[in-house]
Design a protein around this motif. Structure first.
Motif, PDB file in Angstrom:
ATOM      1  N   GLN A  63       0.836  -1.178   0.000  1.00  0.00           N
ATOM      2  CA  GLN A  63       0.000   0.000   0.000  1.00  0.00           C
ATOM      3  C   GLN A  63       0.884   1.246   0.000  1.00  0.00           C
ATOM      4  O   GLN A  63       2.060   1.182   0.324  1.00  0.00           O
ATOM      5  CB  GLN A  63      -0.940   0.027   1.204  1.00  0.00           C
ATOM      6  CG  GLN A  63      -0.254   0.054   2.554  1.00  0.00           C
ATOM      7  CD  GLN A  63       0.320  -1.271   2.944  1.00  0.00           C
ATOM      8  OE1 GLN A  63      -0.353  -2.283   2.880  1.00  0.00           O
ATOM      9  NE2 GLN A  63       1.584  -1.273   3.330  1.00  0.00           N
ATOM     10  N   ARG A  99      -5.029   0.159  -3.274  1.00  0.00           N
ATOM     11  CA  ARG A  99      -5.457   0.564  -4.620  1.00  0.00           C
ATOM     12  C   ARG A  99      -4.864   1.909  -5.030  1.00  0.00           C
ATOM     13  O   ARG A  99      -5.089   2.374  -6.140  1.00  0.00           O
ATOM     14  CB  ARG A  99      -6.984   0.675  -4.648  1.00  0.00           C
ATOM     15  CG  ARG A  99      -7.718  -0.653  -4.491  1.00  0.00           C
ATOM     16  CD  ARG A  99      -9.199  -0.400  -4.318  1.00  0.00           C
ATOM     17  NE  ARG A  99      -9.952  -1.647  -4.207  1.00  0.00           N
ATOM     18  CZ  ARG A  99     -11.220  -1.712  -3.799  1.00  0.00           C
ATOM     19  NH1 ARG A  99     -11.860  -0.603  -3.482  1.00  0.00           N
ATOM     20  NH2 ARG A  99     -11.840  -2.882  -3.729  1.00  0.00           N
ATOM     21  N   GLU A 145     -10.646  -1.138   5.620  1.00  0.00           N
ATOM     22  CA  GLU A 145     -11.058  -0.398   4.436  1.00  0.00           C
ATOM     23  C   GLU A 145     -10.010   0.620   4.015  1.00  0.00           C
ATOM     24  O   GLU A 145      -9.776   0.836   2.824  1.00  0.00           O
ATOM     25  CB  GLU A 145     -12.408   0.293   4.671  1.00  0.00           C
ATOM     26  CG  GLU A 145     -13.590  -0.651   4.643  1.00  0.00           C
ATOM     27  CD  GLU A 145     -13.750  -1.368   3.302  1.00  0.00           C
ATOM     28  OE1 GLU A 145     -13.180  -0.916   2.288  1.00  0.00           O
ATOM     29  OE2 GLU A 145     -14.439  -2.409   3.281  1.00  0.00           O
ATOM     30  N   ARG A 146      -9.374   1.245   4.985  1.00  0.00           N
ATOM     31  CA  ARG A 146      -8.300   2.169   4.623  1.00  0.00           C
ATOM     32  C   ARG A 146      -7.145   1.402   3.992  1.00  0.00           C
ATOM     33  O   ARG A 146      -6.517   1.870   3.037  1.00  0.00           O
ATOM     34  CB  ARG A 146      -7.807   2.957   5.834  1.00  0.00           C
ATOM     35  CG  ARG A 146      -6.739   3.983   5.453  1.00  0.00           C
ATOM     36  CD  ARG A 146      -6.224   4.758   6.633  1.00  0.00           C
ATOM     37  NE  ARG A 146      -5.057   5.538   6.260  1.00  0.00           N
ATOM     38  CZ  ARG A 146      -4.252   6.135   7.132  1.00  0.00           C
ATOM     39  NH1 ARG A 146      -4.495   6.042   8.419  1.00  0.00           N
ATOM     40  NH2 ARG A 146      -3.196   6.812   6.721  1.00  0.00           N
ATOM     41  N   GLU A 200      -5.627   4.804  -3.581  1.00  0.00           N
ATOM     42  CA  GLU A 200      -6.706   5.783  -3.580  1.00  0.00           C
ATOM     43  C   GLU A 200      -6.565   6.833  -2.485  1.00  0.00           C
ATOM     44  O   GLU A 200      -7.424   7.695  -2.329  1.00  0.00           O
ATOM     45  CB  GLU A 200      -8.057   5.067  -3.389  1.00  0.00           C
ATOM     46  CG  GLU A 200      -8.395   4.144  -4.543  1.00  0.00           C
ATOM     47  CD  GLU A 200      -9.673   3.363  -4.295  1.00  0.00           C
ATOM     48  OE1 GLU A 200     -10.261   3.540  -3.204  1.00  0.00           O
ATOM     49  OE2 GLU A 200     -10.068   2.579  -5.177  1.00  0.00           O
ATOM     50  N   ARG A 254      -7.409  -1.265   2.211  1.00  0.00           N
ATOM     51  CA  ARG A 254      -7.835  -1.587   0.850  1.00  0.00           C
ATOM     52  C   ARG A 254      -7.670  -0.370  -0.070  1.00  0.00           C
ATOM     53  O   ARG A 254      -7.206  -0.481  -1.204  1.00  0.00           O
ATOM     54  CB  ARG A 254      -9.288  -2.059   0.860  1.00  0.00           C
ATOM     55  CG  ARG A 254      -9.675  -2.851  -0.396  1.00  0.00           C
ATOM     56  CD  ARG A 254     -11.173  -2.941  -0.568  1.00  0.00           C
ATOM     57  NE  ARG A 254     -11.887  -3.465   0.568  1.00  0.00           N
ATOM     58  CZ  ARG A 254     -12.120  -4.771   0.804  1.00  0.00           C
ATOM     59  NH1 ARG A 254     -11.655  -5.677  -0.035  1.00  0.00           N
ATOM     60  NH2 ARG A 254     -12.810  -5.149   1.862  1.00  0.00           N
ATOM     61  N   ARG A 255      -8.042   0.822   0.440  1.00  0.00           N
ATOM     62  CA  ARG A 255      -7.895   2.034  -0.370  1.00  0.00           C
ATOM     63  C   ARG A 255      -6.432   2.332  -0.646  1.00  0.00           C
ATOM     64  O   ARG A 255      -6.055   2.712  -1.769  1.00  0.00           O
ATOM     65  CB  ARG A 255      -8.555   3.228   0.322  1.00  0.00           C
ATOM     66  CG  ARG A 255     -10.078   3.129   0.429  1.00  0.00           C
ATOM     67  CD  ARG A 255     -10.690   4.480   0.761  1.00  0.00           C
ATOM     68  NE  ARG A 255     -10.190   5.009   2.017  1.00  0.00           N
ATOM     69  CZ  ARG A 255     -10.734   4.769   3.204  1.00  0.00           C
ATOM     70  NH1 ARG A 255     -11.810   3.988   3.286  1.00  0.00           N
ATOM     71  NH2 ARG A 255     -10.235   5.295   4.302  1.00  0.00           N
ATOM     72  N   GLN A 256      -5.592   2.167   0.382  1.00  0.00           N
ATOM     73  CA  GLN A 256      -4.153   2.403   0.198  1.00  0.00           C
ATOM     74  C   GLN A 256      -3.581   1.424  -0.811  1.00  0.00           C
ATOM     75  O   GLN A 256      -2.755   1.788  -1.646  1.00  0.00           O
ATOM     76  CB  GLN A 256      -3.427   2.262   1.550  1.00  0.00           C
ATOM     77  CG  GLN A 256      -3.751   3.328   2.564  1.00  0.00           C
ATOM     78  CD  GLN A 256      -2.978   4.620   2.326  1.00  0.00           C
ATOM     79  OE1 GLN A 256      -2.287   4.749   1.328  1.00  0.00           O
ATOM     80  NE2 GLN A 256      -3.111   5.569   3.229  1.00  0.00           N
TER      81      GLN A 256
END
Length: 262
Positions: A80, A259, A252-253, A261, A255-257
């Motif tokens: 990430q 990606r 969730e953070r 995002e 997962r965003r990292q």
């Protein structure tokens, strides 16, 4: 044939006695096999750093430093987006650290010393005070001790079946007391063996297995609620609390990292 030195390393001065390099990595950044002319301390701001060595794979969460001796070939994968710090260590100080790649826990004082260098954006040592602080940092790394793996193993005849079962089914909520009955021992004896053989409690070891499985499922796109249920948590919030304690932020953070995002 040995892999090449990092291209950046060839442009840097030798560490006297340390040299700091600061970077920001995007999610899913891969580094091909390479080596460094000096010993290297790796520090990440969050998430996990994965190093691939000739004989094993090192996975380190953000509360650990990764030590790689000079000339040791390795590849790396960053899952990430994160801030990254590389500290090159002079041969004289590196001789005090382990001769093999390992994880070193960041004690509060080690963290404070590294933060002071980072906030002042120190690269090469600028004065005698920096040198003294660098020597103090390495002294505390030596005293902190090291571990060869984030998820250690044991050949103990009573621990082996427990470790194998948890690896196979991370969501198994069998208590240590019930495991003691199955392996013909006592809960107190097993608790002592976990600390002696693995350096952590039964629950801590199981949480690490669950975390690594959760990271894999998050990468595959599983919902947090589904992961929590499969890992044996009664509620998603209990899983999120464990994840946050281990990684430093929510699933969730992460997962965003991963990606890229945010």
């Amino acid at each position: 044939m040995l892999p090449p030195y990092s291209a950046i390393d060839l442009q840097l001065p030798p560490p006297v006695p340390l040299y700091f390099r600061y970077e920001q990595f995007m999610a899913n950044t891969d580094f091909e096999p390479h080596r460094h002319p000096w010993g290297q301390i790796n520090r990440i701001s969050l998430g996990l750093l994965e190093l691939v060595l000739d004989d094993r794979r090192l996975i380190a969460p953000a509360d650990y430093l990764v030590w790689v001796p000079a000339e040791m070939p390795h590849a790396a994968h960053v899952r990430q987006a994160m801030d990254y710090l590389s500290v090159y260590v002079s041969p004289a100080l590196a001789a005090r650290l382990p001769a093999h790649a390992c994880l070193i826990a960041q004690t509060p004082l080690v963290r404070a010393l590294l933060e002071d260098f980072r906030q002042r954006e120190v690269a090469a040592m600028g004065d005698a005070w920096d040198v003294r602080q660098a020597e103090l940092l390495v002294e505390h790394l030596v005293r902190a001790g090291s571990v060869d793996s984030y998820l250690p193993d044991s050949s103990d005849r009573q621990l082996q079946p427990i470790l194998a079962a948890i690896r196979a089914t991370p969501g198994d909520n069998t208590t240590l007391g019930h495991w003691a009955q199955r392996v013909h021992s006592t809960e107190r004896t097993l608790a002592r063996r976990f600390q002696q053989q693995l350096g952590m409690s039964f629950v801590q070891w199981r949480n690490r297995v669950r975390l690594l499985q959760a990271l894999a499922w998050l990468k595959e796109g599983w919902a947090v609620q589904e992961i929590a249920a499969q890992l044996g948590y009664g509620t998603p919030s209990a899983f999120i609390a464990m994840f946050g304690k281990q990684v430093g932020f929510s699933p969730e953070r992460y997962r965003r990292q991963m990606r890229g995002e945010g």
